[in-house]
Design an enzyme around this catalytic site. Structure first.
Site, PDB file in Angstrom:
ATOM      1  N   HIS A  50      -7.739  -1.431  12.661  1.00 32.15           N
ATOM      2  CA  HIS A  50      -7.690   0.032  12.578  1.00 32.15           C
ATOM      3  C   HIS A  50      -8.685   0.577  13.600  1.00 32.15           C
ATOM      4  O   HIS A  50      -9.763  -0.024  13.792  1.00 32.15           O
ATOM      5  CB  HIS A  50      -8.168   0.522  11.199  1.00 32.15           C
ATOM      6  CG  HIS A  50      -7.117   0.621  10.147  1.00 32.15           C
ATOM      7  ND1 HIS A  50      -7.382   0.357   8.820  1.00 32.15           N
ATOM      8  CD2 HIS A  50      -5.813   1.000  10.202  1.00 32.15           C
ATOM      9  CE1 HIS A  50      -6.281   0.546   8.104  1.00 32.15           C
ATOM     10  NE2 HIS A  50      -5.314   0.941   8.906  1.00 32.15           N
ATOM     11  N   ARG A  75       0.813  -1.226   0.000  1.00 33.31           N
ATOM     12  CA  ARG A  75       0.000   0.000   0.000  1.00 33.31           C
ATOM     13  C   ARG A  75       0.845   1.275   0.000  1.00 33.31           C
ATOM     14  O   ARG A  75       0.295   2.372  -0.169  1.00 33.31           O
ATOM     15  CB  ARG A  75      -0.963  -0.002   1.213  1.00 33.31           C
ATOM     16  CG  ARG A  75      -2.003  -1.115   1.148  1.00 33.31           C
ATOM     17  CD  ARG A  75      -3.177  -0.840   2.075  1.00 33.31           C
ATOM     18  NE  ARG A  75      -3.949   0.332   1.633  1.00 33.31           N
ATOM     19  CZ  ARG A  75      -4.966   0.857   2.306  1.00 33.31           C
ATOM     20  NH1 ARG A  75      -5.357   0.327   3.452  1.00 33.31           N
ATOM     21  NH2 ARG A  75      -5.610   1.919   1.837  1.00 33.31           N
ATOM     22  N   CYS A  82     -13.926   3.502   5.917  1.00 32.93           N
ATOM     23  CA  CYS A  82     -12.651   3.267   5.215  1.00 32.93           C
ATOM     24  C   CYS A  82     -12.634   3.931   3.841  1.00 32.93           C
ATOM     25  O   CYS A  82     -11.587   4.357   3.369  1.00 32.93           O
ATOM     26  CB  CYS A  82     -12.410   1.771   5.015  1.00 32.93           C
ATOM     27  SG  CYS A  82     -12.323   0.823   6.526  1.00 32.93           S
TER      28      CYS A  82
HETATM   29  N1  ARG Z   1      -7.380  -3.873   2.879  1.00 36.02           N
HETATM   30  C1  ARG Z   1      -7.183  -2.649   3.552  1.00 36.02           C
HETATM   31  C2  ARG Z   1      -6.063  -2.785   4.581  1.00 36.02           C
HETATM   32  O1  ARG Z   1      -5.995  -3.794   5.238  1.00 36.02           O
HETATM   33  C3  ARG Z   1      -8.445  -2.172   4.192  1.00 36.02           C
HETATM   34  C4  ARG Z   1      -8.338  -0.816   4.795  1.00 36.02           C
HETATM   35  C5  ARG Z   1      -9.566  -0.411   5.544  1.00 36.02           C
HETATM   36  N2  ARG Z   1      -9.501   0.954   5.920  1.00 36.02           N
HETATM   37  C6  ARG Z   1      -9.829   1.435   7.121  1.00 36.02           C
HETATM   38  N3  ARG Z   1      -9.843   2.721   7.271  1.00 36.02           N
HETATM   39  N4  ARG Z   1     -10.069   0.662   8.140  1.00 36.02           N
HETATM   40  O2  ARG Z   1      -5.242  -1.928   4.745  1.00 36.02           O
END
Ligand code: ARG
Length: 270
Positions: free
Chosen positions: A169, A95, A263
């Site tokens: 998160h 990411r 998200c």
């Molecule tokens: N697949 C992403 C990750 O694991 C999902 C992010 C979700 N975003 C959030 N704000 N909780 O990073």
């Protein structure tokens, strides 16, 4: 009768899920062998944007980039308070490239971007309450980034430790209803962090594991309307009893990546 809740108009930043997919696993929800229905994801995402606009909120969009399937999760790329942009540094190498694309958008919109030195995943873990920042750590954003954010914003940053990998998160375990109150799932936090939340918000709405697993804590409130996963039925009833108006928006395809409404949404507070 509950008092009448007053909405405040928001400005949101989003990113279309054109290249959305589950191609790697960086949280327990992600299984790369599970297929994502891209057309359904697009429809669901459009319904979120329509819901925001029909409730009077402004929506800006960053262009999606091929090869960055999680870029749709706009919340993770920055946190903006008082027009100051604190950018991101992702934990997962997959990411990391997202940050520069969001930074470019902010710069073209006239903002300077401060890039954190330590891992920090934007509003995923740094949640502005109206008075201070509640900051999650344990899986992604570091304590060092909390310190950097406090130095940058000049607002108190209150560190909270997350303990359940499904709620990796802060925005999967807690959301802000308005300047006075929040909703959270206590078991997602360490005992000391739970005590901190109980002291700060004695009147908070407490969510259950079912609410949390339904991504009910990944909601967006404008002070009156709460954009919430329809799967979080029980939580919606409790919010209604408190005088909020639940607005169900189904983002089930995004749950496969461990994400939901919040998200997909970053708030620009200028
Ligand atoms: N697949 C992403 C990750 O694991 C999902 C992010 C979700 N975003 C959030 N704000 N909780 O990073």
């Amino acid at each position: 009768m509950p008092e009448t809740r007053v909405p405040r108009r928001r400005r949101f930043l989003v990113c279309e899920p054109r290249h959305f997919a589950v191609q790697y696993a960086i949280n327990p929800w992600m299984h790369p062998d599970v297929r994502v229905d891209v057309d359904l994801a697009q429809e669901q995402w459009q319904s979120l944007i329509s819901a925001y606009r029909s409730h009077g909120h402004a929506v800006d969009a960053v262009d999606p980039v091929p090869g960055l399937p999680d870029m749709v999760f706009a919340a993770n790329s920055a946190v903006v308070v008082d027009g100051r942009v604190f950018g991101s540094l992702f934990h997962a190498p997959e990411r990391r490239p997202e940050s520069e694309h969001y930074d470019t958008w902010f710069k073209s919109a006239g903002y300077d971007v401060h890039r954190p030195e330590s891992v920090c995943e934007g509003e995923g873990d740094l949640v502005w309450t109206g008075r201070y920042v509640l900051a999650g750590t344990g899986f992604r954003t570091t304590r060092e980034a909390h310190r950097e954010a406090q130095e940058f914003f000049g607002h108190p940053v209150i560190s909270l430790t997350l303990v359940d990998p499904y709620f990796y998160h802060l925005d999967t375990a807690l959301f802000v209803l308005d300047d006075d109150n929040i909703v959270y799932y206590p078991e997602a936090f360490s005992p000391g962090s739970r005590e901190v939340l109980a002291r700060l918000y004695p009147d908070a709405v407490l969510a259950t594991r079912d609410d949390a697993e339904a991504f009910g804590l990944n909601s967006v409130s404008d002070g009156r309307h709460v954009f919430i996963a329809p799967q979080a039925e029980a939580l919606a009833v409790r919010l209604d009893e408190r005088g909020y108006v639940p607005v169900p928006v189904d983002l089930s395809e995004f749950h496969k990546a461990g994400g939901g409404i919040k998200c997909c949404t970053q708030e620009i507070r200028s």
